[in-house]
Design a protein around this motif. Structure first.
Motif, PDB file in Angstrom:
ATOM      1  N   TYR A  28       0.812  -1.223   0.000  1.00 10.10           N
ATOM      2  CA  TYR A  28       0.000   0.000   0.000  1.00 10.10           C
ATOM      3  C   TYR A  28       0.841   1.265   0.000  1.00 10.10           C
ATOM      4  O   TYR A  28       0.520   2.240  -0.666  1.00 10.10           O
ATOM      5  N   VAL A  49      -5.663 -12.000   4.812  1.00 10.03           N
ATOM      6  CA  VAL A  49      -5.739 -11.118   3.637  1.00 10.03           C
ATOM      7  C   VAL A  49      -7.013 -11.382   2.827  1.00 10.03           C
ATOM      8  O   VAL A  49      -7.129 -10.987   1.671  1.00 10.03           O
ATOM      9  N   GLY A  50      -7.956 -12.067   3.462  1.00  5.52           N
ATOM     10  CA  GLY A  50      -9.274 -12.198   2.850  1.00  5.52           C
ATOM     11  C   GLY A  50      -9.423 -13.355   1.879  1.00  5.52           C
ATOM     12  O   GLY A  50     -10.317 -13.346   1.038  1.00  5.52           O
ATOM     13  N   SER A  78      -8.005  -9.714  -2.353  1.00  5.55           N
ATOM     14  CA  SER A  78      -8.661  -8.421  -2.586  1.00  5.55           C
ATOM     15  C   SER A  78      -7.806  -7.278  -2.058  1.00  5.55           C
ATOM     16  O   SER A  78      -7.972  -6.131  -2.450  1.00  5.55           O
ATOM     17  N   SER A  79      -6.877  -7.613  -1.175  1.00 11.42           N
ATOM     18  CA  SER A  79      -6.022  -6.567  -0.608  1.00 11.42           C
ATOM     19  C   SER A  79      -4.909  -6.156  -1.563  1.00 11.42           C
ATOM     20  O   SER A  79      -4.159  -5.229  -1.276  1.00 11.42           O
ATOM     21  N   ALA A 224      -8.852  -6.469  12.490  1.00 15.65           N
ATOM     22  CA  ALA A 224      -8.726  -6.459  11.022  1.00 15.65           C
ATOM     23  C   ALA A 224      -8.844  -7.841  10.362  1.00 15.65           C
ATOM     24  O   ALA A 224      -9.551  -7.984   9.352  1.00 15.65           O
ATOM     25  N   GLN A 229      -8.910  -8.235   6.211  1.00 14.51           N
ATOM     26  CA  GLN A 229      -8.184  -7.047   5.756  1.00 14.51           C
ATOM     27  C   GLN A 229      -6.924  -6.809   6.581  1.00 14.51           C
ATOM     28  O   GLN A 229      -6.876  -7.145   7.761  1.00 14.51           O
ATOM     29  N   SER A 230      -5.959  -6.207   5.934  1.00 13.19           N
ATOM     30  CA  SER A 230      -4.793  -5.741   6.685  1.00 13.19           C
ATOM     31  C   SER A 230      -5.222  -4.473   7.411  1.00 13.19           C
ATOM     32  O   SER A 230      -6.302  -3.935   7.168  1.00 13.19           O
ATOM     33  N   GLY A 233      -6.137  -1.660   5.069  1.00 14.15           N
ATOM     34  CA  GLY A 233      -7.456  -1.707   4.460  1.00 14.15           C
ATOM     35  C   GLY A 233      -8.526  -1.422   5.499  1.00 14.15           C
ATOM     36  O   GLY A 233      -9.564  -0.828   5.213  1.00 14.15           O
ATOM     37  N   TYR A 234      -8.274  -1.812   6.733  1.00 14.28           N
ATOM     38  CA  TYR A 234      -9.300  -1.751   7.779  1.00 14.28           C
ATOM     39  C   TYR A 234      -9.346  -0.395   8.467  1.00 14.28           C
ATOM     40  O   TYR A 234     -10.415   0.195   8.630  1.00 14.28           O
TER      41      TYR A 234
END
Ligand SMILES: Nc1ncnc2c1ncn2[C@@H]1O[C@H](COP(=O)(O)OP(=O)(O)O)[C@@H](O)[C@H]1O
Ligand SMILES: [Mg+2]
Length: 271
Positions: A28, A49-50, A78-79, A224, A229-230, A233-234
């Motif tokens: 990110y 990580v979803g 998704s992340s 998270a 989510q990481s 993301g959260y």
């Protein structure tokens, strides 16, 4: 390609949280291409990580036991981080690999194969290890040059690390390049005087090998993963996100100037 293993044979010290959020920070914030490899049968990094660990076509186990190519086992998340996932298929791998001659090098060879075939184009590979010094962790130590050791500042913190350092020393026969990138304090509660004392002890002991970043206990970091989510993301403005951002900076700085931390190892580990 920089390969980073996150290891400590103690459970619950923040390995997976560190693996996921360091990988996420690299993606990110630093805009790096990142692959996360989950080497724990609990599959927490995968879920974190979803990615549904029970819906994987191939897992790290297939790569290690069945010679499935690493590229085939990569799942996008998704992340934005790609992941080689794990689930219960990875349990009992010690037995499966007992007779395999080059068992310690399976992951290293898989990465090498994928890289030479041009199937793997990452800036960073982050490996989340299981809480053991099993053949899985040995595979991580043979595939990587540098290990990050997360430690919780509690009374018994140093106990397990002696074994870990011992293993790392022994493994330099298999991987002469192996070194400790750094030790990171996790789950830190500054109001707790014992945590503060242990933190001071660790600093005395490990010197420059200690990352200056301290990861605080932060409820957002614990929440998270349940959203797949990481922390970025959260809740990217949380204390936890700031801490992992800062840790990433330190990790990157040491890659640029590795000599300083490497020089520390022999002295820090002479005990
Ligand atoms: N800095 C932190 N603040 C709050 N909770 C954390 C933090 N780091 C980890 N946790 C939580 O503590 C537990 C253990 O962390 P985990 O990263 O899974 O450790 P390990 O992989 O070493 O077993 C998890 O429930 C995780 O969400
Ligand atoms: Mg874990």
């Amino acid at each position: 390609m920089e390969i980073i293993a996150i290891a400590n044979q103690k459970g619950g010290v923040g390995k997976t949280t560190t693996a996921v959020n360091l990988a996420a920070a690299l993606h990110y914030i630093a805009h790096k291409k990142v692959l996360l490899i989950d080497l724990d049968a609990q599959g927490n990094a995968t879920t974190g990580v979803g990615v549904d660990k029970n819906a994987l076509t191939y897992t790290a186990a297939d790569v290690l036991i069945d010679d499935v190519s690493l590229a085939k086992a990569i799942t996008p998340s998704s992340s934005g981080i790609d992941v080689v996932g794990a689930n219960r298929d990875l349990a009992g791998i010690d037995m499966a690999l007992a007779e395999v001659e080059d068992a310690p090098f399976l992951l290293k060879n898989a990465i090498k194969k994928a890289t030479t075939k041009g199937k793997m184009d990452y800036d960073f590979v982050v490996i989340d290890c299981a809480p053991s010094l099993s053949i899985l962790t040995v595979n991580a130590f043979c595939a990587t040059k540098g290990v990050i050791i997360p430690m919780q500042c509690e009374y018994y913190a140093l106990e397990g690390v002696v074994d870990l350092i011992d293993t790392i020393k022994k493994l330099s026969e298999l991987n002469p390049d192996l070194y400790v990138r750094g030790v990171v304090r996790t789950l830190f509660d500054g109001r707790n005087t014992l945590a503060q004392d242990v933190s001071d002890e660790l600093e005395k002991h490990f010197g420059n090998l200690m990352y200056q970043t301290i990861i605080p206990r932060n409820v957002r970091l614990a929440e998270a993963p349940s959203f797949g989510q990481s922390i970025f993301g959260y809740e990217k403005s949380s204390k936890g996100a700031r801490a992992y951002h800062q840790l990433m900076n330190e990790v990157l700085n040491r890659i640029d100037e590795p000599s300083q931390s490497q020089a520390q190892i022999s002295t820090a580990f002479a005990w």
